[in-house]
Every structure is written in C-alpha cells, then in structure tokens.
Write a protein that holds these residues in place. Structure first.
Motif, short mmCIF file in Angstrom:
data_model
loop_
_atom_site.label_atom_id
_atom_site.label_comp_id
_atom_site.label_asym_id
_atom_site.label_seq_id
_atom_site.Cartn_x
_atom_site.Cartn_y
_atom_site.Cartn_z
N THR A 240 0.83 -1.21 0.00
CA THR A 240 0.00 0.00 0.00
C THR A 240 0.86 1.26 0.00
O THR A 240 0.58 2.22 -0.73
CB THR A 240 -0.93 0.01 1.22
OG1 THR A 240 -1.76 -1.16 1.20
CG2 THR A 240 -1.80 1.25 1.23
N LEU A 241 1.93 1.26 0.81
CA LEU A 241 2.84 2.41 0.84
C LEU A 241 3.50 2.61 -0.52
O LEU A 241 3.61 3.74 -1.02
CB LEU A 241 3.90 2.20 1.92
CG LEU A 241 4.97 3.30 2.04
CD1 LEU A 241 4.32 4.66 2.32
CD2 LEU A 241 5.98 2.96 3.14
N GLY A 242 3.92 1.51 -1.15
CA GLY A 242 4.50 1.60 -2.48
C GLY A 242 3.49 2.15 -3.48
O GLY A 242 3.82 3.00 -4.32
N GLY A 243 2.25 1.66 -3.40
CA GLY A 243 1.21 2.16 -4.28
C GLY A 243 0.94 3.64 -4.07
O GLY A 243 0.70 4.39 -5.04
N LEU A 244 0.98 4.10 -2.82
CA LEU A 244 0.78 5.52 -2.53
C LEU A 244 1.89 6.36 -3.15
O LEU A 244 1.62 7.43 -3.74
CB LEU A 244 0.74 5.73 -1.02
CG LEU A 244 0.63 7.19 -0.53
CD1 LEU A 244 -0.67 7.82 -1.05
CD2 LEU A 244 0.68 7.25 0.99
N LEU A 245 3.13 5.90 -3.05
CA LEU A 245 4.25 6.62 -3.66
C LEU A 245 4.10 6.67 -5.18
O LEU A 245 4.41 7.70 -5.81
CB LEU A 245 5.58 5.98 -3.27
CG LEU A 245 5.99 6.12 -1.81
CD1 LEU A 245 7.29 5.36 -1.55
CD2 LEU A 245 6.16 7.59 -1.43
N LEU A 246 3.64 5.58 -5.78
CA LEU A 246 3.42 5.58 -7.23
C LEU A 246 2.27 6.52 -7.62
O LEU A 246 2.31 7.16 -8.68
CB LEU A 246 3.13 4.16 -7.72
CG LEU A 246 4.32 3.19 -7.64
CD1 LEU A 246 3.89 1.78 -8.04
CD2 LEU A 246 5.47 3.66 -8.52
N PHE A 247 1.26 6.61 -6.75
CA PHE A 247 0.17 7.57 -7.00
C PHE A 247 0.70 9.01 -6.94
O PHE A 247 0.38 9.84 -7.81
CB PHE A 247 -0.93 7.38 -5.96
CG PHE A 247 -2.01 8.43 -6.02
CD1 PHE A 247 -2.98 8.40 -7.00
CD2 PHE A 247 -2.04 9.45 -5.07
CE1 PHE A 247 -3.97 9.38 -7.06
CE2 PHE A 247 -3.02 10.43 -5.12
CZ PHE A 247 -3.98 10.40 -6.12
N LEU A 248 1.55 9.29 -5.94
CA LEU A 248 2.15 10.62 -5.84
C LEU A 248 3.05 10.90 -7.05
O LEU A 248 3.12 12.03 -7.54
CB LEU A 248 2.95 10.73 -4.54
CG LEU A 248 2.13 10.69 -3.24
CD1 LEU A 248 3.06 10.69 -2.04
CD2 LEU A 248 1.17 11.87 -3.18
N PHE A 249 3.74 9.85 -7.52
CA PHE A 249 4.57 9.98 -8.72
C PHE A 249 3.71 10.39 -9.92
O PHE A 249 4.07 11.30 -10.68
CB PHE A 249 5.28 8.65 -8.99
CG PHE A 249 5.80 8.48 -10.39
CD1 PHE A 249 6.90 9.19 -10.84
CD2 PHE A 249 5.17 7.59 -11.26
CE1 PHE A 249 7.37 9.03 -12.14
CE2 PHE A 249 5.64 7.42 -12.55
CZ PHE A 249 6.73 8.15 -12.98
N ALA A 250 2.56 9.73 -10.08
CA ALA A 250 1.68 10.05 -11.20
C ALA A 250 1.16 11.49 -11.09
O ALA A 250 1.11 12.23 -12.09
CB ALA A 250 0.51 9.07 -11.26
N ARG A 251 0.76 11.90 -9.88
CA ARG A 251 0.27 13.26 -9.69
C ARG A 251 1.38 14.28 -9.98
O ARG A 251 1.13 15.32 -10.60
CB ARG A 251 -0.23 13.45 -8.25
CG ARG A 251 -1.41 12.54 -7.87
CD ARG A 251 -2.65 12.87 -8.64
NE ARG A 251 -3.10 14.24 -8.40
CZ ARG A 251 -4.12 14.81 -9.03
NH1 ARG A 251 -4.78 14.13 -9.97
NH2 ARG A 251 -4.48 16.06 -8.76
N TRP A 252 2.58 13.98 -9.55
CA TRP A 252 3.72 14.87 -9.79
C TRP A 252 3.99 15.00 -11.29
O TRP A 252 4.19 16.11 -11.79
CB TRP A 252 4.94 14.33 -9.07
CG TRP A 252 6.23 15.05 -9.36
CD1 TRP A 252 7.16 14.74 -10.30
CD2 TRP A 252 6.71 16.24 -8.71
NE1 TRP A 252 8.19 15.63 -10.28
CE2 TRP A 252 7.95 16.57 -9.31
CE3 TRP A 252 6.23 17.05 -7.68
CZ2 TRP A 252 8.72 17.67 -8.92
CZ3 TRP A 252 7.00 18.14 -7.28
CH2 TRP A 252 8.21 18.44 -7.89
#
Length: 545
Positions: A240-252
């Motif tokens: 889940t933490l990894g997925g959250l970081l990837l979500f932030l990556f996409a938003r960035w």
C-alpha cells in the motif's frame, strides 16, 4: 545477412540479462557453502537484484532519451561487465551483493529499455516482428537454459565461471557495437526529473520487495517478518505504501506535464489502448512463466530428487519450442492479427497447463512431461513473438525509450509477482492438504495430529520427504505414525504443486481476457507493395487497433 547483424548483438544482450538470474537460482546451495551463510541471505541478494532493476528501469529509459539509445546501451553493458567481474571474484557476501545485485542491476536497467528501442529503430514491418520474436524467445531461452548451464557449471566447475564468461561476452559485444545503426543525437537533451526518479524508484521497490518477501513474511498472518503492523504481517501495508508513492509519482508527473516541464514518463502514453493492453499482457506472461519455472524445478528436484543439471535437461523442450515459435511471429502475422496470435498462445498455454496437471505424479512419465514442456514453450513463444513488437510499435520513435522502460518494468513486476504469488499458493495448499490428511488418517493418534497441526500453523517449507522423515526421527513420535506423516506429506506435495499449476492456469485465463485492446488486424501494403507508414514515417502496420 547484414540486416540481421544488429539483432545478433541486441539478442545476445537480451539473453545475457536473464541468464545469470536463473543461474543464481540453481546455485543457491553452493553459494551458501562458499560464503558460509544462510539460504535467506542468498535469497536476499537475489531479491535485491530484482529490486534494483524494477526501481530504475524507468530512469534507464529516460537516460536513453538524454544521451542516445546506443550510447546508453554501451554504458549499460560496461556497468554490467564491471558488476559481473566483481561478482566472479567476490570474496565476501557483501561484495557479491554489490557486484551482482546493485551494479549488474543498474547495468540491466540501462541496457534493457535502450535495447527495446534499438530493435524498433533498426527494423520495420515484418522484420521488426521477427526481431522482437527473437528477442522474446531468447529471453525465455535464457530463463530455461540458465538452470542447465548453471547446474552443470556449478556441479562440475564453479559458478564464478558464468560471471567471468559474461565479461568476455560483453567485450565481444562491444567490439561489434558498430553493427547497430548510429542514431541522430537528440536535438535537445531533456533533463531528468529527480523527484520523479525518487518517487518511482521507491514505490516500485516497495511493491516488489513486499511481493517477493510475502512467502516469508506472510500476507496477513505474520510468519517471520522483521516487524508487524497492528499484529498483522507488513506485506500488504508495504504494498500500500508503495502504491501511494506511485500515486504521488503520477500526480507529480501530471503537474509537470501541465506546466510543460520535462517528465520521467509521458503519462499520456497510457491513453494508447494497444500499449496498455500490451503491458498488461506482458505482465501476465511473466507472472505465469516465472511462476511455472518456480514450481516445476521444485517438482523435479524436491519431489523426484533430480539435480540442477538434470532439471535443466528436462526444461530444454521449453527453450527449443519457445525460440522456434517466437521466431515464427512474422509468418504468423501473414494469416492472423497480433490479438489472434496472442489469444491462441494463451489457449495453447492453458492446454499445456492441463497436460502438466495430468503429468505431475510421484512417478514421472518422461515422454508426457517432455511433450507438456514443448507445448508450454510453444504457447509462450506465440506470446513473445508479438508483445514486444506491439508495445514498441504502439508509440512513435521519440517515445520508444520510455515505452521500453515501461515494458521491462511490467515484465519485472510480473516476474516478481509470479514467483511470490505462486510460491505462496503452493505453500498454502501444501499446509491445507497436509493438515487435512493427517487429521483424517486413522494411523495417526489425536495427540500426534494436534502436534502436527501446531507445527503446520507455525509455517511449512517445501522440502524433500526424506528430510521430513529425518526430522521426525529426532522426535518422540512413534515410527509407525512418523511414517504415516511422511506418506501424507508426499501426497500433500503433489496436491500443492497441482494447485499452484492450476493457479497459473487461472492467470493465463485472465491474460486471455485482457487482450481485447491488442491490434485486431494488420494494415495492408502501400500502393507499390511497400508497407504502409504513419505520418512520422515509422512503420506501424502492427498496431492498428
């Protein structure tokens, strides 16, 4: 012959990138002895290699855009050779981890996206389909030949020779690098987005780490995790933490796109339906391939008692038929679309899985097993013959390095998940079957069944039945009851293996259902009989949706 010279170099690079991982897997026991360590430490080294590759594959693709694909390919090969040389002479475990896991992993992250783009740049039309078929076949061949080569070298010589040989092979490739067509230097060198690199690398690393460690950490109930979260295994929390970081990556990245700033990956690529479908199918293909290549060696080595070299020989039919089917991709395109070929490949793969289920038994039927392996290679080869071409032909020349990074990221994630998921299913089925067999066996007393149930709940490993017998001999359990437990363990092994193979069949069925957006037909010829081209001059006959 001259037109295939680039493919000789690029195909050798592809084979090299997957070879030593499979060599390592069959050399674990010797590595444990050589470095005076434990199996978990060597597994950690192998895990780190996958983590590094998955984390930096997107970055490797962007570096190819910055400095040119051929130059990046050369730099990656040099880095890889340095890592191989260090691995070959590693005196300590940490040196092995540095050389193989870190340096070779970084080299592979540079080589693979550039390789995918260079193949697309060197070939067009049906030649490109042939080239990607060969590349896909060599990747599968490396996975299958690795245990054979690794088993023989480790058994009769030393595993270090494999890595020393890689240095020599890289040197030969560098001498022939002129066979790969030179590119025009980029008009503007894009800058690398360090925030995106950090977010994507950390997110991908956490997801891959959690999936790879799930068999030892447990998915919900903790087994042997380094820590727990509210009493639960950390696996899902880390994912889940990894997925959250990837979500932030996409938003960035979306924010930078709107501001017209350089990005690590152009997220607009995911709007290309054939690219999305190709990436998902590649993920499914590698999940199945690595899952089966985890289960089958366990069957051959742990249940049947064959050594690494004998196991490699058993897997040769997969290599042969996969390579032949992969190289036939261009011929298949004359009679069917990529979507039809991939779907047929999944159906052939499903047939081989059903055949394998009927073959797995305490007594091996040599002919039936060899034929099941040959059919499996045929199905895998049909997939490999199309998917690389679909992914690269879905985008224009400017986006090929990024597409290559996405392509190999999908493959690495599939490989990681395949090993971890199928391994977890195998152990879960083994435990459930063994517990049920012991509970219902009249030869085993209630007290012994209770003790066995407690041990099963604490966690099982897939070991030879003779090892279980030796362990039971050290306890106070009566010999007759110990023999009954061993008999049940043998039966549970077969059940666990069949459940794991069946799960691979389920993933293949899901893969079949995910092919709807693959190219449905091949565009026709131009007026003069030449292949039709898109506006940018790139041949795109294979990506018509």
């Amino acid at each position: 012959m001259n037109r295939w010279k680039p493919l000789i170099v690029l195909g050798t690079g592809q084979f090299l990138m997957v070879l030593d991982a499979s060599v390592m897997n069959v050399s674990i026991s010797q590595l444990v002895e050589d470095f005076d360590t434990e199996v978990t430490a060597i597994q950690g080294v192998i895990t780190l290699y996958t983590l590094v590759m998955a984390a930096f594959m997107l970055t490797g693709g962007k570096i190819g855009d910055m400095y040119g694909r051929r130059r990046t390919f050369v730099i990656g090969l040099v880095v890889y050779a340095v890592g191989s040389g260090l691995t070959a002479i590693a005196p300590k475990l940490w040196v092995l981890a540095l050389g193989w896991s870190v340096i070779e992993g970084l080299g592979a992250a540079l080589v693979l996206p550039a390789l995918a783009a260079l193949v697309a740049g060197a070939y067009r039309g049906r030649d490109r389909a042939v080239a990607y078929g060969v590349i896909g076949g060599l990747a599968g061949a490396g996975i299958a030949v690795g245990p054979l080569l690794g088993g023989w070298v480790t058994t009769y010589l030393t595993w270090r020779l494999v890595f020393a040989g890689e240095v020599v092979l890289v040197a030969a490739m560098l001498c022939l690098i002129g066979w790969i067509p030179a590119e025009e230097p980029p008009k503007e060198r894009p800058k690398i987005d360090l925030v995106a690199v950090a977010l994507s690398a950390a997110g991908l690393a956490l997801v891959v780490l959690a999936v790879l460690q799930s068999s030892s950490w447990g998915w919900l109930e903790p087994r042997n995790p380094p820590f727990t979260v509210f009493g639960f295994s950390p696996t899902l929390f880390v994912i889940t933490l990894g997925g959250l970081l990837l979500f932030l990556f996409a938003r960035w990245e979306l924010g930078r796109e709107r501001a017209e700033k350089p990005t690590l990956v152009h997220l607009g690529l995911f709007r290309v339906r054939s690219l999305r479908s190709g990436l998902v199918t590649l993920f499914n293909q590698n999940t199945i391939l690595l899952g089966l290549f985890f289960v089958i060696p366990l069957y051959l080595q742990v249940v049947l008692g064959e050594d690494a070299f004998e196991t490699g020989l058993r897997l040769l039919p997969v290599s042969i038929t996969m390579l032949v089917a992969s190289m036939s991709g261009s011929l298949l395109l004359r009679i069917a679309s990529p979507r039809t070929i991939v779907r047929a490949g999944f159906l052939v793969l499903l047939a081989s899985i059903v055949w394998l289920l009927a073959t797995i038994d305490p007594e091996l039927n040599d002919l039936s097993f060899a034929l099941a392996m040959a059919v499996m290679g045929l199905g895998m080869g049909m997939l490999a013959s199309q998917l690389g071409n679909v992914v690269q032909s879905s985008v224009g020349a400017a986006d090929r390095s990024e597409a290559g990074g996405l392509q190999y990221t999908a493959q690495n994630l599939g490989s990681s998940l395949g090993t971890a998921l199928i391994g977890a299913i195998l152990i879960g089925a083994l435990a459930a079957s063994l517990g049920n067999l012991i509970k219902n066996d009249p030869r085993i007393s209630d007290e012994v069944a209770r003790q066995a149930g407690t041990r099963i709940e604490a966690g099982l490993t897939f070991v030879p039945a003779d090892g279980v017998a030796d362990a039971l001999a050290q306890t106070s359990i009566p010999p007759a009851e110990a023999d009954a437990i061993v008999d049940n363990y043998r039966d549970a092994q077969i059940t666990g293996l069949k459940v794991a193979v069946l799960a691979s069949g389920g993933i293949a069925l899901i893969g079949f259902l995910c092919t709807t957006a693959l190219p449905a037909h091949v565009r026709g010829k131009g007026p003069g009989g030449e292949e039709a081209e898109d506006e940018d001059g790139e041949d795109r006959e294979d990506v018509a949706a």
